[in-house]
Design a protein around this motif. Structure first.
Motif, PDB file in Angstrom:
ATOM      1  N   SER A  24     -27.917  -7.289   7.352  1.00 38.16           N
ATOM      2  CA  SER A  24     -26.743  -6.586   7.854  1.00 38.16           C
ATOM      3  C   SER A  24     -26.392  -5.416   6.948  1.00 38.16           C
ATOM      4  CB  SER A  24     -25.552  -7.553   7.953  1.00 38.16           C
ATOM      5  OG  SER A  24     -25.243  -8.105   6.676  1.00 38.16           O
ATOM      6  N   GLY A  25     -25.471  -4.579   7.414  1.00 35.36           N
ATOM      7  CA  GLY A  25     -24.957  -3.454   6.647  1.00 35.36           C
ATOM      8  C   GLY A  25     -23.442  -3.485   6.647  1.00 35.36           C
ATOM      9  N   HIS A  26     -22.848  -2.586   5.892  1.00 33.89           N
ATOM     10  CA  HIS A  26     -21.398  -2.619   5.712  1.00 33.89           C
ATOM     11  C   HIS A  26     -20.655  -2.536   7.040  1.00 33.89           C
ATOM     12  CE1 HIS A  26     -17.631  -2.291   3.634  1.00 33.89           C
ATOM     13  NE2 HIS A  26     -17.389  -1.067   4.085  1.00 33.89           N
ATOM     14  N   PHE A  27     -21.237  -1.860   8.039  1.00 33.42           N
ATOM     15  CA  PHE A  27     -20.539  -1.679   9.310  1.00 33.42           C
ATOM     16  C   PHE A  27     -21.014  -2.635  10.391  1.00 33.42           C
ATOM     17  CE2 PHE A  27     -19.319   1.917   6.949  1.00 33.42           C
ATOM     18  CZ  PHE A  27     -18.010   2.151   7.345  1.00 33.42           C
ATOM     19  N   THR A  28     -21.762  -3.676   9.999  1.00 36.94           N
ATOM     20  CA  THR A  28     -22.209  -4.684  10.954  1.00 36.94           C
ATOM     21  C   THR A  28     -21.050  -5.277  11.740  1.00 36.94           C
ATOM     22  OG1 THR A  28     -24.267  -5.301   9.840  1.00 36.94           O
ATOM     23  CG2 THR A  28     -23.146  -7.050  11.052  1.00 36.94           C
ATOM     24  N   ILE A  55     -19.788   0.304  15.075  1.00 38.74           N
ATOM     25  CA  ILE A  55     -20.783   1.309  14.696  1.00 38.74           C
ATOM     26  C   ILE A  55     -22.207   0.926  15.104  1.00 38.74           C
ATOM     27  CG2 ILE A  55     -21.843   2.504  12.735  1.00 38.74           C
ATOM     28  CD1 ILE A  55     -19.119   3.615  13.468  1.00 38.74           C
ATOM     29  N   PRO A  56     -22.663  -0.331  14.905  1.00 34.78           N
ATOM     30  CA  PRO A  56     -24.037  -0.644  15.340  1.00 34.78           C
ATOM     31  C   PRO A  56     -24.260  -0.434  16.835  1.00 34.78           C
ATOM     32  CG  PRO A  56     -23.268  -2.305  13.802  1.00 34.78           C
ATOM     33  CD  PRO A  56     -22.077  -1.455  14.145  1.00 34.78           C
ATOM     34  N   GLU A  57     -23.298  -0.836  17.671  1.00 35.43           N
ATOM     35  CA  GLU A  57     -23.449  -0.662  19.115  1.00 35.43           C
ATOM     36  C   GLU A  57     -23.494   0.810  19.488  1.00 35.43           C
ATOM     37  OE1 GLU A  57     -24.031  -2.769  21.443  1.00 35.43           O
ATOM     38  OE2 GLU A  57     -23.472  -4.746  20.677  1.00 35.43           O
ATOM     39  N   ILE A  58     -22.586   1.595  18.935  1.00 29.64           N
ATOM     40  CA  ILE A  58     -22.545   3.014  19.272  1.00 29.64           C
ATOM     41  C   ILE A  58     -23.790   3.717  18.752  1.00 29.64           C
ATOM     42  CG2 ILE A  58     -21.317   5.173  18.814  1.00 29.64           C
ATOM     43  CD1 ILE A  58     -18.717   3.531  18.850  1.00 29.64           C
TER      44      ILE A  58
END
Length: 411
Positions: free
Chosen positions: A343-347, A351-354
């Motif tokens: 994962s990343g900080h914005f998981t 943000i991942p979907e966009i």
């Protein structure tokens, strides 16, 4: 066409307002950040052609039994002067309220983000010419404006976004919780986001980010960030007064059960969850989604109330952020420390979907958008179902083969 972008480590100067775009930053798109802010992006040659092929992203459909509505409140706290821009006068809040609604009622889908807010968010990383702001701003949501609330009284969940990040980036989680029978209040904290557009058209930019960037060292920056968290606690106490007090500001306030209140936040918003719990006994449970505890002292004030620490792995595993180890030792009620592999900080945000729908790959956070959404929704909802509704939450009992990415930490 897909654009491969890579997460980059940022110092505090870049995290101030650019954190919202970590998932959109790449060697191809931006030079390394400096103390004065990120360098201008190098234009991607195929960007205009790629943009022409793109459609507006859509948030995943909520999975709960309720339709969802959305209202917006603009509130002024006349007892406080804004800490970041005192000349602006009293502290103000812009709040999105997602709530369980009667199916078939309401108007158009609620807007995601004003185009100018999207432009400023992208511009902080020099990406406004790579990702069209109009596409991000018109991301499709599922809540309807002016929808009639479903009958009954529902627990309230407060949501606080990351530092420099618009409240819109927690919309997917807010809609999911509303569909599961929660009223959700997501706040934009003035001058703590790349851009907040007020009802009169004015746009507030991130004066607090400039304050952090101006500090001479990490210790001084941490002091300012601790003040951000404490200020957000004041924001949410004020918001609770206006939602559950004798003269509520929201027309559907009767749908809130004031005796069942939780709070979750992303990044510094997660620190704010513990700060708010320490300052206000009305908040019964809290979630920190990948946020450093810049001031761990408020964790002591949680006083036996349930708390979930949901972080990236290995970034927020034991021994990687001392503030989490310290917080774990101080928490003395029901608690869980979960980390999510790949994962990343914005998981835990939209943000991942966009990003995925706009053709953006993030090789440093290979977890898919679908898995990011499923994990965030499942564990946050399970925690609030247990903490605010007294429902069994087997998902929190230990590792689950359906979610192999989720690790239970027991330091």
């Amino acid at each position: 066409m897909r654009i491969s972008l890579r997460n980059r480590p940022f110092g505090v100067a870049a995290t101030a307002a650019a954190l919202a775009l970590t998932a959109l930053a790449s060697p191809a798109a931006a030079a390394p950040a400096s103390a004065s802010g990120p360098a201008p992006a190098t234009a991607l040659a195929p960007a205009s052609a790629a943009a022409a092929e793109l459609a507006a992203p859509a948030l995943p459909r909520p999975t709960g039994r309720y339709a969802t509505g959305r209202d917006t409140l603009f509130l002024t706290d006349h007892t406080r002067t804004d800490a970041w821009v005192p000349a602006a006068g009293p502290r103000q809040l812009l709040v999105s309220l997602n709530y369980p609604a009667r199916p078939g009622t309401g108007g158009d889908p609620a807007p995601y983000m004003a185009e100018e807010e999207a432009r400023l968010m992208l511009a902080q990383r020099g990406l406004e010419d790579v990702v069209p702001p109009a596409l991000v701003g018109t991301t499709r949501t599922h809540a309807r404006t002016a929808a009639r609330p479903a009958p009954g009284r529902f627990p309230l969940v407060l949501l606080s976004p990351g530092f420099g990040t618009p409240r819109a980036t927690l919309t997917g989680l807010a809609e999911e919780l509303a569909s599961r029978g929660y009223v959700v209040a997501t706040a934009d904290h003035p001058y703590e986001s790349t851009g907040t557009q007020l009802p009169d058209g004015r746009v507030l930019t991130c004066a607090a980010c400039d304050k952090v960037d101006a500090q001479p060292d990490d210790a001084a920056r941490r002091e300012v960030l601790a003040a951000v968290s404490a200020g957000r606690a004041d924001d949410f106490s004020f918001l609770l007064d206006r939602l559950t007090g004798p003269d509520p500001a929201w027309r559907h306030a009767r749908t809130i059960d004031p005796h069942r209140v939780g709070m979750a936040g992303h990044s510094i918003g997660g620190n704010a969850a513990s700060s708010t719990m320490a300052a206000d006994r009305r908040v019964d449970a809290g979630v920190n989604m990948d946020g450093t505890f810049f001031d761990p002292a408020p964790v002591r004030g949680v006083d036996g109330r349930p708390f979930l620490m949901l972080g990236t792995g290995p970034g927020h595993g034991p021994g990687t952020d001392a503030s989490w180890d310290d917080a774990w030792d101080r928490l003395d009620g029901f608690k869980r420390w979960l980390t999510v592999r790949d994962s990343g900080h914005f998981t835990f945000t939209d943000i991942p979907e966009i990003g995925e729908q706009l053709g953006i790959d993030d090789p440093d956070a290979p977890l898919s958008a679908a898995r990011s959404t499923t994990i965030t929704r499942s564990y946050v909802t399970a925690f609030f179902d247990r903490s605010l509704r007294g429902r069994p939450a087997r998902l929190l009992n230990g590792p689950n083969p359906a979610n192999p990415e989720v690790l239970f930490q027991h330091p």
